[in-house]
Enzyme design. Structure first.
Site, PDB file in Angstrom:
ATOM      1  CB  SER A   1      -0.954  -0.043   1.189  1.00  0.00           C
ATOM      2  OG  SER A   1      -1.928   0.965   1.104  1.00  0.00           O
TER       3      SER A   1
ATOM      4  CG  ASP B   1      -6.921  -1.584  -3.714  1.00  0.00           C
ATOM      5  OD1 ASP B   1      -7.496  -1.034  -2.761  1.00  0.00           O
ATOM      6  OD2 ASP B   1      -5.722  -1.885  -3.698  1.00  0.00           O
TER       7      ASP B   1
ATOM      8  CG  HIS C   1      -5.497  -2.319   0.045  1.00  0.00           C
ATOM      9  ND1 HIS C   1      -4.932  -1.698  -1.044  1.00  0.00           N
ATOM     10  CD2 HIS C   1      -4.872  -1.799   1.140  1.00  0.00           C
ATOM     11  CE1 HIS C   1      -4.022  -0.821  -0.639  1.00  0.00           C
ATOM     12  NE2 HIS C   1      -3.964  -0.877   0.674  1.00  0.00           N
TER      13      HIS C   1
END
Length: 503
Positions: free
Chosen positions: A205, A451, A479
């Site tokens: 991320s 996502d 995610h």
């Protein structure tokens, strides 16, 4: 760039690296370290120190290391320092290879979250990286965990609101990357070849955002890079992010209520109650209807629907049987929200998208009010006035709002700082597109089709900008795919090896 889809889903010259005076530090209580910290002798290599705390976990020996880094890497006259913490894990049986094993540096998501201590490195991405021949470095990014953590408690020592805001401005990806670069030099000192001094990078991320900054600043320090759910949009401001992610959140709400249709009535009952009552959480925060909607952030993770349903069912049951929410329910709801324990996640969240003098100015709030206010309405009287007053009340996703500075107990104490940061126009450049276009570092990235945190369309544009980036787009995971399945890191390593060339 090559794009790889699962069957189911379907730099120019780099900037010079300046010599570093980074040295391991002793543990100090303050988040900013004075320059009077007693340095370890320069003759003792960081990896040879005998005063470092170490212990074993299944599969690895853990060393807990602290490093003093400049607060402002680009202003040598500024002598302020921050202490950065990293867990260094050497595979069991390879302790004598500590000077030769290549490092893989893990950069956590966020912004504002620390790395947790794994209970074992015999599974997950840890085992995959070890099988690829690496020793591991898990860095608490500055402002998180044990690395100069940001909180109302630690910021007060910096004085005025303006001084506190100026301090926090140094906690973005560019500073995080420069910390990692100094640590790399300290750990790889003495290695004889340029190749042996490079590190591999794994970023989840926001960690992928940091990797893209690293590729822009110090590409010659990286052997390879793996990005999971974090190929960043190369934007100057956040507005486009929310124009892309709000529609995805609407879709996730529709899917949630399709799975749990009885939660339509339950959530409406809860929202009506929270709109009429002043509900105080055990920590002193306020559980408002708009804060309750933020539980939808879990929709972006595997199992998120089920975890939110459990909280909804618990709260609705409390209201049915007692007319109010129990302490147990309130505690669970508060525990599902990380903004008080990790305040950087709120106060610096939108700044990760800001470059070249652009301020965030609460972009998620502005875009919501302009384009999605009805879809995410939280005021009960307005909900009743909608064309379909019985329609579901939607949850929100990964977005921050100015009213959070009133509803969250810890964030209240940071309100003035957060408001100042939202108006700040001095943000510099995080990415160098010329350097990325000339990239020679092997890069493999996974982007998740559904996502709701990092939009796949924006990620795809960036992957096309990074020369040689192998992007795998899949709908098999959400995610948090890296933490759910070892298939994710295994597949990325295969992409880097050329074992998978086309699907």
């Amino acid at each position: 760039m090559s794009i790889h889809n699962l069957p189911k889903s379907t730099v120019a010259q780099s900037g010079s690296v300046q010599p570093s005076s980074v040295q391991p530090s002793s543990v100090q209580p303050s988040s900013v370290q004075p320059t009077t910290t007693q340095p370890i002798s320069a003759d003792i290599h960081e990896l040879d120190r005998t005063d470092i705390e170490s212990y074993y976990i299944p599969g690895g020996k853990v060393y807990e290391r602290f490093f003093d880094c400049p607060l402002d890497h680009q202003q040598t006259a500024d002598t302020r320092q921050v202490r950065v913490f990293a867990r260094h894990i050497v595979p069991v049986g390879k302790e004598d290879q500590i000077h030769s094993l290549p490092f893989i540096v893990y950069l956590q998501g966020g912004p504002g979250f620390e790395c947790s201590l794994p209970s074992s490195v015999k599974g997950g991405w840890y085992a995959t990286a070890i099988s690829e021949g690496f020793q591991l470095l898990l860095v608490d990014q500055r402002g998180t965990g044990l690395s100069a953590p940001i909180s109302a408690h630690t910021l007060v020592q910096h004085g005025s609101t303006a001084a506190q805001a100026e301090y926090v401005q140094h906690f973005r990806a560019d500073s995080i990357v420069r910390d990692c670069e100094l640590i790399r030099k300290a750990l790889c000192r003495g290695r004889t070849s340029a190749a042996s001094q490079k590190v591999a990078l794994l970023g989840q991320s926001f960690g992928g955002f940091c990797i893209t900054t690293y590729l822009s600043l110090f590409p010659n320090s990286i052997s390879r890079a793996l990005i999971t759910g974090g190929v960043p949009p190369l934007l100057d401001s956040p507005d486009a992010v929310y124009h892309a992610t709000y529609p995805r959140m609407i879709t996730r709400n529709q899917q949630y209520y399709a799975k749990f249709p009885r939660d339509i009535a339950r959530v409406r009952t809860i929202i009506e109650h929270l709109s009429a009552a002043d509900v105080v959480l055990p920590d002193g925060g306020c559980l408002t209807a708009r804060r309750f909607q933020q539980l939808g952030i879990s929709f972006g993770r595997t199992g998120g629907f089920d975890s939110v349903h459990r909280l909804v069912l618990r709260a609705a049951s409390d209201l049915e049987t007692a007319g109010s929410l129990s302490v147990s329910a309130l505690t669970e709801i508060a525990a599902a929200q990380s903004f008080d324990t990790n305040p950087l996640y709120c106060i610096m969240h939108e700044s990760i998208y800001c470059q070249n003098g652009n301020a965030s100015r609460w972009a998620a709030h502005r875009v919501r009010e302009a384009s999605f206010a009805s879809a995410f309405e939280h005021q009960w009287d307005r909900i009743l006035q909608r064309s379909d007053p019985a329609a579901p009340v939607y949850f929100t996703g990964e977005s921050v709002y100015p009213w959070m500075l009133d509803d969250y107990a810890e964030l209240r104490r940071l309100k003035d700082v957060a408001l100042s940061l939202a108006e700040y126009t001095g943000w510099g450049r995080l990415y160098d597109t010329d350097v990325l276009a000339a990239n020679t570092v092997p890069v493999a990235a996974v982007s998740y089709y559904n996502d709701m945190f990092v939009d796949v369309g924006l990620s795809e544009r960036t992957a096309q900008t990074i020369a040689g980036c192998h992007q795998w787009i899949t709908n098999e995971f959400h995610h948090n795919g890296l933490g759910v399945s070892s298939h994710v890191p295994e597949y990325l390593f295969r992409l880097l090896k050329g074992d998978i060339t086309d699907l």
